[in-house]
Design a protein around this motif. Sequence first.
Motif: not given
Length: 555
Positions: A53-57, A96-102, A308-315
């Motif tokens: 995966a891209p390291l920036a992710r 999971v972040l890539d597929h949050m809509s699903e 998940f908060s590191h990526f802008g989500h509260d999970v």
Amino acid sequence: MMQEPLSFAHAFSNVPGLPKHGEALFALRRLEHGYRELAHEHGFTEVNLPLVAPLARFRSLLTRENLLGDGPRFIDPQGLEWALRSDMTAFAVQFVLDHMSEVKLPARIAYAGKVFAYDKGTGTEQAGARHAQLHLNLGLGSDSSLESWEFGAEILGEGEIHADLEVLSLASATARRFGLGRLTLVVGDARIARALFAATETHAAPSERAGLLQALRKAFATGDRHRFDELFASHPFLAEASASLSTKAVDTFLAAVRERHDDLDVRFDPWSRRTQDFYSGITFEIFAQDAVGKLRWLGGGGRYDTYFSHFGHDVPAVGFMMKDPSSVLERDSVTKGATSRVRVALPKGRLLKTALAALAEVGIVPETDPEATRRLVIPSRCGEYEFLLVKNTDVGSYLDHGMADFAIVGSDVLDEGALQVVRPVTFTFGRCKICLAGKPGGAERLRWRRRPRVATKYERLAEEALRLRGLSFDVIPLQGSVELASVIDLADAIVDLVETGSTLRENGLVVYEDLGLTRVHLACTRGFHYLHGARVDSWRTAWENSGLVEKGTSS
């Protein structure tokens, strides 16, 4: 218990070297298939995580730090930096972040496959990286220390204790499905570490904050009980923060585990190493006994609600990972160097006599004087122990690879190797200073020279100490007489152990600064400590009564 893997070696009997690898792959596929079935039975959905995966992710939106650490990476022809899968959980979060809509939360996902990470058993991560790069540069192909196989699962979007229990149940059932019995579960609580880190950020003076945080992380990583006592004594706000924590959540969890899993040996370790940064709540580690009764680490997990908060989500989230159990399942482990005797690694050199004297205080005596023989393996008089006579710098490797159960060894050896061992006892003898030294008048040159050269046997220790002091430098690694490097101007300074200072004085050198104090520890593999904790406690009491350990300095 699963059946023994089927053998089809005869199908490749004319291909030298292939049968054992074919059987090993077949056995691994059996384990993988069994895990998939079990995860499905427990209500988990299997997902196929990407290998790269891209390291920036993995860059945190909060701290801007790379959350993958120092895993293997490469740069593609377009200049994009990619990370190989070194952490299953981090890749599962990105999936999971890539597929949050699903994905409908709460979600239960499971996975199995290869991970690529530097083997810390070779020493530092940097040493592992150099070894792997050398292996590739020589055209030797895949490095076995770089690749391993893991099984794991996560429950995402569920913050209650029953999710923790579900993950633990799957982990325990997985070990059983793999044919592992006599399991030990060690429970920790990451809130202890977090409370101490937060108290440090709030109450410590700015000038000592970074050093204190580093000392706390090292104490958790090594299980150094004496170091915790020292830190609590010198910084009362740490003791207050620890005492203020409620144990209700852990007590509830432990009671529920013991009620559901009466076949598990369950214990609580407040200083568990699986408690730092990543985790936010209850953690656990699983150990299994091998063919000769030694406890081997199998895997672990815990709650990580803040990740998940590191990526802008509260999970909220909880999960576990388990390594390929082949090394624990091997039926011929006795012929591969394992033994039912308790193995003691004895360092040759300055610590040998004092270590032997300390062990004699608790009735552990070699049948032959190690200094009067060339034998490298010596049984004890009682027959329960055997001594390995090894070079001082090699003690950590024997512990780290499970070939020795415990040793009496200096913290310089343990810290330099970043070894995952427990230090339940700290002795009063053998203490040394680790110093920055060189020719008289040379200290100022270290400040104005852009990249001063520092010679040392202790690359990691030098890095930690000098970076805290704001000094950038180039290391000249040496294993012999480090003082010579300063005498003949190979280096601008040296970092070395100093006991009396006589060697420095005789060579016209002086100490610029004391970087820290090294101590001598009883260092145990975590498996030995959890299996024989009562025995270690009795030794500590005997050593305290003999004045070899300061009373009240170890828990």
